[in-house]
Design an enzyme around this catalytic site. Structure first.
Site, PDB file in Angstrom:
ATOM      1  CB  ILE A 111    -103.275  15.740 -15.200  1.00 40.45           C
ATOM      2  CG1 ILE A 111    -103.381  14.354 -14.555  1.00 40.45           C
ATOM      3  CG2 ILE A 111    -101.813  16.124 -15.410  1.00 40.45           C
ATOM      4  CD1 ILE A 111    -102.917  13.195 -15.435  1.00 40.45           C
ATOM      5  CG  ASP A 133     -93.095  11.864 -18.983  1.00 37.28           C
ATOM      6  OD1 ASP A 133     -91.948  11.355 -18.891  1.00 37.28           O
ATOM      7  OD2 ASP A 133     -94.068  11.453 -18.337  1.00 37.28           O
ATOM      8  CB  VAL A 157    -105.150   8.076 -15.409  1.00 37.57           C
ATOM      9  CG1 VAL A 157    -104.057   8.852 -16.147  1.00 37.57           C
ATOM     10  CG2 VAL A 157    -106.459   8.835 -15.476  1.00 37.57           C
ATOM     11  N   GLY A 158    -104.645   6.629 -18.316  1.00 39.40           N
ATOM     12  CA  GLY A 158    -104.902   6.605 -19.756  1.00 39.40           C
ATOM     13  C   GLY A 158    -105.450   5.248 -20.161  1.00 39.40           C
ATOM     14  CG  HIS A 207     -95.005   7.290 -20.308  1.00 39.74           C
ATOM     15  ND1 HIS A 207     -95.832   6.858 -21.305  1.00 39.74           N
ATOM     16  CD2 HIS A 207     -95.836   7.718 -19.330  1.00 39.74           C
ATOM     17  CE1 HIS A 207     -97.091   7.003 -20.959  1.00 39.74           C
ATOM     18  NE2 HIS A 207     -97.121   7.526 -19.741  1.00 39.74           N
ATOM     19  N   GLY A 238    -108.300  18.655 -17.539  1.00 40.52           N
ATOM     20  CA  GLY A 238    -108.859  17.634 -16.643  1.00 40.52           C
ATOM     21  C   GLY A 238    -108.200  17.754 -15.282  1.00 40.52           C
ATOM     22  N   GLY A 258     -94.214  10.283 -15.704  1.00 41.97           N
ATOM     23  CA  GLY A 258     -95.111  11.232 -15.033  1.00 41.97           C
ATOM     24  C   GLY A 258     -95.576  10.779 -13.664  1.00 41.97           C
ATOM     25  CB  SER A 259     -97.732   8.117 -12.586  1.00 40.75           C
ATOM     26  OG  SER A 259     -97.268   6.946 -13.243  1.00 40.75           O
ATOM     27  NE  ARG A 289    -101.262   6.983 -22.859  1.00 41.81           N
ATOM     28  CZ  ARG A 289    -101.112   7.124 -21.533  1.00 41.81           C
ATOM     29  NH1 ARG A 289    -100.366   8.102 -21.057  1.00 41.81           N
ATOM     30  NH2 ARG A 289    -101.685   6.281 -20.689  1.00 41.81           N
TER      31      ARG A 289
END
Ligand code: GLV
Ligand code: GLV
Length: 320
Positions: free
Chosen positions: A158, A262, A77-78, A286, A156, A288-289, A238
């Site tokens: 999230i 994260d 997404v980033g 990292h 947003g 998260g997803s 980030r």
């Protein structure tokens, strides 16, 4: 003729098969990235690129690809790793994967918050190291969410999902800051406040904002100095939104109580980084997803974006 596609890493098979069905695919079949030189060589002459958030998509890379490159699809997404202006100037369409990773990322953000606020890192280590001794009335106490004020920077998809996850813990009040007021904030009765007010009032400060020119280094000395001494800071956006030197100082001087990260800069964080030595700092790589189904859905959506772009059709999720 079939479009030539470079896939910069090993991806879930379902997505790779979708790409292979329609295109000539060169997949870098490894979990490790190609070297920069290897990357530049691999994109030469391609029509479309499937990339990850760790790949720097800049003018140099787009030049190496050449004028045939018309589509960049990132499995994230980033998109701070993609120079959108350079893409636009070359009429390259860019796809990304919003929405589908929202709940997985919110869930991990909550896990990280709780691990930090309830001192799980210290607790787990104490058990393993034989420091448990006995049940002690004041040992390993942390801050609870019940009755607390939670501040979300960047409300947003999230950010909203994080608030919805936290609400049942008894959070008394949600605050948020950002560029603009969000109608969706109504669903969690979150109050739009100036950044400084959020810092001063929140027991938990959660960064859910994208990395942009406005948010780079937003959490700096000045910001940490405004937070409560008891505050827990959580970042699942980030690493670049944090000044890590300033965070280190805030954690070691007692300016804030703890931090759960994260994301860091750089990634991976070197193992000798002083943040890793701190009891009150929990660092994750990292993830998260990182649920099975979410990662597959991200790869499939990124493949769908790429295939639509190659056909010259609007992408399901296109950046502009
Ligand atoms: C993960 O950080 C993403 O941007 O998808
Ligand atoms: C990302 O999906 C966000 O908008 O929070």
């Amino acid at each position: 003729i079939r479009a030539r596609v470079f896939v910069s890493r090993r991806i879930p098979p379902k997505a790779l098969q979708m790409l292979q069905a329609g295109c000539d695919v060169n997949c870098w079949d490894s979990d490790e990235p190609p070297s920069r030189k290897g990357y530049l060589d691999s994109v030469r002459g391609i029509d479309a690129l499937f990339c990850l958030l760790t790949d720097k998509i800049d003018a140099e890379l787009l030049d190496a690809a050449g004028p045939g490159l018309k589509v960049v699809s990132t499995m994230s997404v980033g998109h701070d790793h993609i120079d959108l202006q350079e893409c636009k100037a070359r009429k390259i369409t860019v796809g990304y994967t919003p929405g589908i990773l929202t709940s997985a990322t919110a869930e991990l953000t909550v896990a990280l918050l709780l691990a930090t606020s309830r001192r799980l890192k210290e607790g787990m280590r104490a058990v393993v190291n034989g420091e448990w001794g006995t049940w002690k009335p004041t040992w390993l106490c942390g801050s609870g969410l019940d009755g607390s004020t939670v501040g979300i920077v960047g409300l947003g998809r999230i950010g909203i999902a994080v608030a919805q996850c936290l609400k049942p813990f008894g959070v008394a009040q949600f605050l948020y800051s950002g560029r603009s007021e969000k109608p969706e904030a109504e669903s969690i009765k979150a109050k739009f406040v100036p950044f400084d007010d959020l810092l001063q009032t929140s027991d938990f400060v959660i960064a859910c904002c994208a990395l942009t020119q406005d948010t780079a280094g937003l959490f700096n000395k000045d910001a940490f100095s405004k937070m409560k001494k008891s505050a827990i800071f959580v970042n699942s956006s980030r690493g670049g939104v944090v000044n890590q030197e300033d965070l280190l100082h805030a954690l070691t001087s007692g300016e804030i109580a703890g931090a759960g990260l994260d994301v860091t800069s750089p990634e991976p964080l070197p193992t000798d980084n002083p943040l890793l030595k701190l009891d009150n700092c929990v660092v994750l790589p990292h993830i998260g997803s990182a649920t099975y189904s979410t990662r597959e859905a991200m790869a499939v959506l990124a493949a769908e974006n790429l295939l639509a772009g190659v056909r010259g059709e609007p992408m399901p999720c296109q950046l502009d």
